[in-house]
Design a protein around this motif. Structure first.
Motif, short mmCIF file in Angstrom:
data_model
loop_
_atom_site.label_atom_id
_atom_site.label_comp_id
_atom_site.label_asym_id
_atom_site.label_seq_id
_atom_site.Cartn_x
_atom_site.Cartn_y
_atom_site.Cartn_z
N SER A 7 -0.15 9.27 -8.77
CA SER A 7 -0.80 8.77 -7.06
C SER A 7 -1.95 7.18 -7.16
CB SER A 7 -1.41 10.09 -6.81
OG SER A 7 -2.48 10.26 -7.07
N GLY A 8 -1.62 7.15 -6.44
CA GLY A 8 -2.86 5.81 -5.53
C GLY A 8 -1.68 4.54 -5.82
N GLY A 9 -0.69 4.31 -6.30
CA GLY A 9 -0.32 2.86 -5.82
C GLY A 9 -0.35 2.35 -4.31
N GLY A 10 -0.31 1.41 -4.74
CA GLY A 10 0.76 1.20 -2.57
C GLY A 10 0.40 -0.94 -3.45
N LEU A 11 0.19 -1.01 -2.39
CA LEU A 11 0.05 -2.27 -1.74
C LEU A 11 -1.24 -3.60 -1.22
CD1 LEU A 11 1.46 -5.74 -1.26
CD2 LEU A 11 2.16 -4.61 1.49
N VAL A 12 -2.08 -4.19 -1.79
CA VAL A 12 -3.00 -4.60 -1.13
C VAL A 12 -3.33 -6.09 -1.65
CG1 VAL A 12 -3.88 -4.49 -3.89
CG2 VAL A 12 -5.65 -4.09 -2.24
N GLN A 13 -4.09 -6.89 -1.12
CA GLN A 13 -4.12 -8.45 -1.00
C GLN A 13 -5.04 -7.96 -2.70
OE1 GLN A 13 -6.13 -9.46 2.85
NE2 GLN A 13 -4.44 -10.07 3.64
N ALA A 14 -4.52 -9.31 -2.86
CA ALA A 14 -5.04 -10.42 -3.88
C ALA A 14 -7.40 -10.37 -4.05
CB ALA A 14 -4.96 -11.82 -4.90
N GLY A 16 -8.95 -7.13 -4.21
CA GLY A 16 -8.80 -5.97 -3.67
C GLY A 16 -8.43 -4.87 -4.39
N SER A 17 -8.72 -3.66 -4.59
CA SER A 17 -8.74 -2.52 -5.40
C SER A 17 -7.77 -1.46 -5.37
CB SER A 17 -9.86 -1.90 -5.49
OG SER A 17 -11.42 -3.20 -5.78
N LEU A 18 -6.82 -0.72 -5.71
CA LEU A 18 -6.56 0.39 -6.47
C LEU A 18 -7.35 1.59 -7.22
CD1 LEU A 18 -3.15 -1.20 -5.50
CD2 LEU A 18 -4.69 0.26 -3.77
#
Length: 115
Positions: A7-14, A16-18
């Protein structure tokens, strides 16, 4: 059969953090290694971070200083904290656990970093 749930993937801006998480159903004392790999389109799967049965943790050079792998034995989980993400980190990330020298893979979770 050991199962891995990511779990935990997604879309983020440069920049950012995941945080990726992986929970396994195997026997913790028999774990030889745990870690995360990734595969970008048109590229081979590569190791991102990996911890062996001791305390040794290895990171790909491209993520050193930005990613941190942690292990939670009580909850049979590993976590990958990814900071300062860059577009080149875009890939499908796979959890990997080696238990009694058998290799198990998660289904993969997409991480997309926009510029």
């Amino acid at each position: 059969q050991v199962q891995l749930v990511e779990s935990g993937g997604g879309l983020v801006q440069a920049g950012g953090s995941l945080r990726l998480s992986c929970v396994h159903s195997g026997s913790t004392p028999n774990i030889n290694a745990m870690g995360w790999y990734r595969q970008a389109p048109g590229k081979q799967r590569e190791m991102v971070a990996r911890i062996t049965s001791g305390t040794s943790t290895a990171y790909a050079d491209s993520v050193k200083g930005r990613f941190t792998l942690s292990r939670d034995n009580a909850n049979k989980a590993i976590h990958l904290q990814m900071n300062n993400l860059q577009p080149e980190d875009t890939a499908v990330y796979y959890c990997n656990v080696i238990i009694s020298y058998f290799n198990y893979w998660g289904q993969g979770t997409q991480v997309t970093v926009s510029s």
